[in-house]
Design a protein around this motif. Structure first.
Motif, PDB file in Angstrom:
ATOM      1  N   GLY A   1     -27.902 -30.896   0.204  1.00  0.00           N
ATOM      2  CA  GLY A   1     -26.571 -30.402   0.547  1.00  0.00           C
ATOM      3  C   GLY A   1     -25.509 -30.858  -0.433  1.00  0.00           C
ATOM      4  O   GLY A   1     -24.580 -30.120  -0.751  1.00  0.00           O
ATOM      5  N   GLN A   2     -25.627 -32.080  -0.906  1.00  0.00           N
ATOM      6  CA  GLN A   2     -24.682 -32.616  -1.883  1.00  0.00           C
ATOM      7  C   GLN A   2     -24.739 -31.799  -3.174  1.00  0.00           C
ATOM      8  O   GLN A   2     -23.706 -31.441  -3.740  1.00  0.00           O
ATOM      9  N   ILE A   3     -25.931 -31.474  -3.610  1.00  0.00           N
ATOM     10  CA  ILE A   3     -26.085 -30.671  -4.830  1.00  0.00           C
ATOM     11  C   ILE A   3     -25.512 -29.283  -4.609  1.00  0.00           C
ATOM     12  O   ILE A   3     -24.795 -28.761  -5.459  1.00  0.00           O
ATOM     13  N   ALA A   4     -25.804 -28.693  -3.461  1.00  0.00           N
ATOM     14  CA  ALA A   4     -25.255 -27.369  -3.144  1.00  0.00           C
ATOM     15  C   ALA A   4     -23.737 -27.400  -3.191  1.00  0.00           C
ATOM     16  O   ALA A   4     -23.088 -26.504  -3.750  1.00  0.00           O
ATOM     17  N   SER A   5     -23.150 -28.430  -2.622  1.00  0.00           N
ATOM     18  CA  SER A   5     -21.699 -28.572  -2.610  1.00  0.00           C
ATOM     19  C   SER A   5     -21.136 -28.724  -4.025  1.00  0.00           C
ATOM     20  O   SER A   5     -20.110 -28.136  -4.367  1.00  0.00           O
ATOM     21  N   LEU A   6     -21.818 -29.506  -4.846  1.00  0.00           N
ATOM     22  CA  LEU A   6     -21.349 -29.735  -6.218  1.00  0.00           C
ATOM     23  C   LEU A   6     -21.334 -28.469  -7.073  1.00  0.00           C
ATOM     24  O   LEU A   6     -20.555 -28.367  -8.013  1.00  0.00           O
ATOM     25  N   ILE A   7     -22.184 -27.506  -6.728  1.00  0.00           N
ATOM     26  CA  ILE A   7     -22.184 -26.247  -7.492  1.00  0.00           C
ATOM     27  C   ILE A   7     -21.401 -25.149  -6.780  1.00  0.00           C
ATOM     28  O   ILE A   7     -21.445 -23.984  -7.178  1.00  0.00           O
ATOM     29  N   GLY A   8     -20.689 -25.526  -5.710  1.00  0.00           N
ATOM     30  CA  GLY A   8     -19.843 -24.563  -5.019  1.00  0.00           C
ATOM     31  C   GLY A   8     -20.558 -23.665  -4.038  1.00  0.00           C
ATOM     32  O   GLY A   8     -20.072 -22.582  -3.701  1.00  0.00           O
ATOM     33  N   ARG A   9     -21.711 -24.097  -3.540  1.00  0.00           N
ATOM     34  CA  ARG A   9     -22.482 -23.316  -2.575  1.00  0.00           C
ATOM     35  C   ARG A   9     -22.813 -24.195  -1.371  1.00  0.00           C
ATOM     36  O   ARG A   9     -23.971 -24.504  -1.099  1.00  0.00           O
ATOM     37  N   ASP A  10     -21.788 -24.593  -0.664  1.00  0.00           N
ATOM     38  CA  ASP A  10     -21.908 -25.567   0.421  1.00  0.00           C
ATOM     39  C   ASP A  10     -23.022 -25.304   1.425  1.00  0.00           C
ATOM     40  O   ASP A  10     -23.613 -26.231   1.939  1.00  0.00           O
ATOM     41  N   LYS A  11     -23.304 -24.083   1.714  1.00  0.00           N
ATOM     42  CA  LYS A  11     -24.271 -23.765   2.766  1.00  0.00           C
ATOM     43  C   LYS A  11     -25.657 -23.400   2.224  1.00  0.00           C
ATOM     44  O   LYS A  11     -26.454 -22.796   2.926  1.00  0.00           O
ATOM     45  N   ASN A  12     -25.944 -23.784   0.999  1.00  0.00           N
ATOM     46  CA  ASN A  12     -27.202 -23.385   0.379  1.00  0.00           C
ATOM     47  C   ASN A  12     -28.139 -24.546   0.045  1.00  0.00           C
ATOM     48  O   ASN A  12     -28.823 -24.535  -0.971  1.00  0.00           O
ATOM     49  N   ALA A  13     -28.212 -25.542   0.919  1.00  0.00           N
ATOM     50  CA  ALA A  13     -29.097 -26.682   0.689  1.00  0.00           C
ATOM     51  C   ALA A  13     -30.558 -26.244   0.582  1.00  0.00           C
ATOM     52  O   ALA A  13     -31.304 -26.754  -0.263  1.00  0.00           O
ATOM     53  N   ARG A  14     -30.969 -25.298   1.393  1.00  0.00           N
ATOM     54  CA  ARG A  14     -32.368 -24.824   1.338  1.00  0.00           C
ATOM     55  C   ARG A  14     -32.669 -24.118   0.029  1.00  0.00           C
ATOM     56  O   ARG A  14     -33.774 -24.217  -0.497  1.00  0.00           O
ATOM     57  N   LEU A  15     -31.683 -23.428  -0.492  1.00  0.00           N
ATOM     58  CA  LEU A  15     -31.855 -22.773  -1.788  1.00  0.00           C
ATOM     59  C   LEU A  15     -32.057 -23.817  -2.883  1.00  0.00           C
ATOM     60  O   LEU A  15     -32.885 -23.641  -3.776  1.00  0.00           O
ATOM     61  N   VAL A  16     -31.326 -24.910  -2.794  1.00  0.00           N
ATOM     62  CA  VAL A  16     -31.505 -26.011  -3.746  1.00  0.00           C
ATOM     63  C   VAL A  16     -32.943 -26.522  -3.661  1.00  0.00           C
ATOM     64  O   VAL A  16     -33.607 -26.711  -4.678  1.00  0.00           O
TER      65      VAL A  16
END
Length: 102
Positions: free
Chosen positions: A29-44
C-alpha cells in the motif's frame, strides 16, 4: 481504455522498490501511495511477483500492512534476516523497528 499494467506503471513501482534501504521494509500500500495509486496495493503485488522479468530488485523488502511475508516465498525471511530486519514472529516483520519512513 488504458491497460492497467503498462510498462510505465511497472517502471514506477520497481523504481520505488529500488529505493527501499537495506534493513528496512515497505508495504504494498505504501508503494501504491508513493506512485499516486492509493487503492492499488494488489496491483503492486502483481507487478512484484513478475519483477524477475525486468531485472534484479529488492522485492523481498516489501510486506503487507501487518508486516506479513509473502505466502510461499521461503527465501524472503532469510534475505531480510541477512539485512538485520527483526521479526515479531516467524511470518511477521517488526514494523515499528523496520518500516521505511520515506
Amino acid at each position: 481504455m488504458k491497460k492497467i499494467m503498462d510498462e510505465q506503471l511497472i517502471y514506477e513501482i520497481l523504481s520505488v522498490v529500488e529505493e527501499i534501504p537495506e534493513g528496512k521494509v515497505a508495504t504494498y500500500g505504501q508503494i501504491a501511495s508513493l506512485i499516486g495509486r492509493d487503492k492499488n496495493a494488489r496491483l503492486v503485488g502483481k507487478v512484484l511477483s513478475q519483477a524477475e522479468f525486468y531485472g534484479r530488485y529488492p522485492c523481498h523488502r516489501v510486506v503487507n500492512h501487518a508486516g506479513r511475508l509473502a505466502p510461499g516465498w521461503q527465501e524472503q525471511r532469510f534475505l531480510l534476516l541477512e539485512e538485520g530486519v527483526s521479526f515479531k514472529d516467524a511470518n511477521h516483520v517488526d514494523m515499528k523497528e523496520n518500516h521505511w519512513d520515506c
